[in-house]
Design an enzyme around this catalytic site. Sequence first.
Site, mmCIF file in Angstrom:
data_model
loop_
_atom_site.group_PDB
_atom_site.id
_atom_site.type_symbol
_atom_site.label_atom_id
_atom_site.label_comp_id
_atom_site.label_asym_id
_atom_site.label_seq_id
_atom_site.Cartn_x
_atom_site.Cartn_y
_atom_site.Cartn_z
ATOM 1 N N PRO A 89 0.827 -1.216 0.000
ATOM 2 C CA PRO A 89 0.000 0.000 0.000
ATOM 3 C C PRO A 89 0.863 1.269 0.000
ATOM 4 O O PRO A 89 0.388 2.346 -0.365
ATOM 5 C CB PRO A 89 -0.795 -0.088 1.303
ATOM 6 C CG PRO A 89 -0.720 -1.513 1.727
ATOM 7 C CD PRO A 89 0.562 -2.047 1.183
ATOM 8 N N GLU A 116 0.642 -7.464 8.867
ATOM 9 C CA GLU A 116 0.650 -5.992 8.861
ATOM 10 C C GLU A 116 1.715 -5.417 7.935
ATOM 11 O O GLU A 116 1.634 -4.262 7.526
ATOM 12 C CB GLU A 116 0.843 -5.445 10.274
ATOM 13 C CG GLU A 116 -0.409 -5.533 11.137
ATOM 14 C CD GLU A 116 -1.636 -4.913 10.489
ATOM 15 O OE1 GLU A 116 -1.612 -3.699 10.220
ATOM 16 O OE2 GLU A 116 -2.602 -5.648 10.232
ATOM 17 N N ARG A 154 0.465 -9.474 -20.930
ATOM 18 C CA ARG A 154 -0.278 -9.133 -22.162
ATOM 19 C C ARG A 154 0.503 -8.211 -23.077
ATOM 20 O O ARG A 154 0.177 -8.101 -24.253
ATOM 21 C CB ARG A 154 -1.602 -8.414 -21.911
ATOM 22 C CG ARG A 154 -2.303 -8.629 -20.667
ATOM 23 C CD ARG A 154 -3.562 -7.805 -20.452
ATOM 24 N NE ARG A 154 -4.102 -7.121 -21.585
ATOM 25 C CZ ARG A 154 -4.981 -7.620 -22.419
ATOM 26 N NH1 ARG A 154 -5.431 -8.825 -22.236
ATOM 27 N NH2 ARG A 154 -5.411 -6.916 -23.435
ATOM 28 N N ASP A 169 -2.511 -0.434 -29.858
ATOM 29 C CA ASP A 169 -1.943 0.800 -30.373
ATOM 30 C C ASP A 169 -2.946 1.559 -31.244
ATOM 31 O O ASP A 169 -2.593 2.254 -32.169
ATOM 32 C CB ASP A 169 -0.608 0.581 -31.087
ATOM 33 C CG ASP A 169 -0.606 -0.670 -31.926
ATOM 34 O OD1 ASP A 169 0.372 -1.417 -31.856
ATOM 35 O OD2 ASP A 169 -1.606 -0.897 -32.631
#
Length: 259
Positions: A89, A116, A154, A169
């Site tokens: 995070p 944690e 990908r 694209d």
Amino acid sequence: MKIAVVSIFPGMVGGIAEYGVVGRAIERQLVSLHCEDPRTFAADAHRTVDDRPYGGGPGMVMKYEPVAGAIRAARAGLPENSPVICLSPQGRVFDQAEAGRLARMPGMVLLAGRYEGIDERLIENEVDEELSLGDFVLSGGEIAAMAVIDAVVRLLPGVLGDAESAEQDSFMQGLLDHPHYTRPERVGGKRVPSVLLSGDHARIARWRYKQALGRSYLRRPDMVKKLRLSREQRQLLDEFLAERGLPQQNLRSGRNAGR
Ligand code: 9D3
């Protein structure tokens, strides 16, 4: 590309190797996926990978040595200059540009934490970068690691077919997709927009682009504000808004507009 994941739940991560685009890429040996479990490198009979936080407080912290052992093992099978990336995070928010950057790496180690957090000294000594999926709370880094793997794989050469690659694209870059429809022509009390049945490919392309612009403007104004709209794009967006009785946009456009 060689990918190694460090996780105490290797079965979770291994799952993505069995499905879809990533599964096929592994089958075709365009990418390898390997998992190292810190538990394998725990020193005690109980295979302990976590301990109580210094300074007190709730939850547990992942121990330095078992994670370090797993990272070392993960690195051993990878090219020398493969970064160690911790899903956290506290990381920079992952986006398509980050995916493109990682797709140019020869390999990468993805470190997925639980509890944690991980002993900070391990992050200082062994981790090159930290990536987050955004501002919401997950129970661990595995799902984030899987998301990064999917987004990166990908983009590797040869992974997608011609049709899917062409889309990447295309001129729709930086916008949300247009809506999609398939048979039947009438369902749920609604018809397919008639333009899509017209066979007029230029009109269809224009309509789709208008939808993509309009939806992006309504749902993700942040995306549209990053673009410098051409006169045609502004015209399309104004048409979209007018068709819905919405006020015309007042985004500025052209060279050096805004800021
Ligand atoms: C509720 C626990 N939080 C106390 C303030 C801290 C916390 C610790 C560990 C929150 C999440 C996690 C586990 N999350 C990840 O490992 C994680 C994550 C995420 O939670 N959100 C977005 N991206 C990511 S990448 C890794």
